[in-house]
Design an enzyme around this catalytic site. Structure first.
Site, PDB file in Angstrom:
ATOM      1  N   HIS A  16      -0.296   4.443  -0.215  1.00 29.24           N
ATOM      2  CA  HIS A  16      -1.349   5.972   0.453  1.00 29.24           C
ATOM      3  C   HIS A  16      -0.630   6.134   1.787  1.00 29.24           C
ATOM      4  O   HIS A  16      -0.900   5.846   2.835  1.00 29.24           O
ATOM      5  CB  HIS A  16      -2.898   4.918   1.050  1.00 29.24           C
ATOM      6  CG  HIS A  16      -3.261   4.480  -0.453  1.00 29.24           C
ATOM      7  ND1 HIS A  16      -3.370   3.376  -1.099  1.00 29.24           N
ATOM      8  CD2 HIS A  16      -4.177   5.126  -1.397  1.00 29.24           C
ATOM      9  CE1 HIS A  16      -4.150   3.673  -1.509  1.00 29.24           C
ATOM     10  NE2 HIS A  16      -5.037   4.545  -2.368  1.00 29.24           N
ATOM     11  N   ASP A  48       0.650  -0.683  -0.237  1.00 30.04           N
ATOM     12  CA  ASP A  48       0.065  -0.284  -0.413  1.00 30.04           C
ATOM     13  C   ASP A  48       0.930   1.519   0.044  1.00 30.04           C
ATOM     14  O   ASP A  48       1.841   1.330   0.783  1.00 30.04           O
ATOM     15  CB  ASP A  48      -1.364  -0.241   1.465  1.00 30.04           C
ATOM     16  CG  ASP A  48      -2.248   1.232   1.091  1.00 30.04           C
ATOM     17  OD1 ASP A  48      -1.916   1.672   0.476  1.00 30.04           O
ATOM     18  OD2 ASP A  48      -3.059   1.231   2.211  1.00 30.04           O
TER      19      ASP A  48
END
Length: 146
Positions: A15, A13
């Site tokens: 983000h 991920d």
């Protein structure tokens, strides 16, 4: 001694917004934050928690594959003799409709608290204060004395 929190985004991920906001809020509340950034492996979380004698490890995930990324995480922490409170939050499952089911999944994986993507930094801070037995004022005092 300052209250140390390890913070990062697990797995593949990328983000970063959520942990940036949490980093700023936790730091302002007086916590000593070690922000590992994005795409962090379980091993990196464990190494940082050990190196900094962390009180808490906060895992973030937004891309929906956190269950896969967190398989074996608490077993790794136990093998490394890391006794830290663990939180996870974000958009933890693809098509997450029933958050209570998601919460149960991550509690079963060993997390002390599980937060959805709508959780505010203030809620996280209040939970840390309760779980670690501190107040923000104590955290701020610890930071000044460090």
């Amino acid at each position: 001694m300052p209250t140390t929190v390890i913070l990062g985004v697990i797995g593949s991920d990328a983000h970063v917004v959520g942990i940036t906001i949490l980093d700023q809020a936790l730091s302002a509340a007086g916590f000593d934050v070690e922000n590992l950034g994005v795409q962090t492996s379980q091993e990196e979380f464990a190494a940082a928690a050990s190196e900094h004698d962390a009180d808490a490890v906060l895992v973030s995930s937004l891309y929906g594959h956190a269950e896969q990324d967190c398989q074996g995480f608490h077993e790794l922490l136990a093998r490394e003799d890391i006794d830290a409170t663990t939180y996870i939050g974000g958009n933890l499952a693809v098509g997450q409709d029933d958050f209570e089911q998601t919460r149960t999944t991550f509690r079963t994986l060993g997390f002390d608290r599980v937060f959805d993507s709508e959780t505010t930094p203030e809620e996280v801070i209040r939970s840390l204060e309760r779980d670690l037995g501190i107040s923000t004022r104590e955290a701020e005092t610890d930071r000044v004395q460090a």
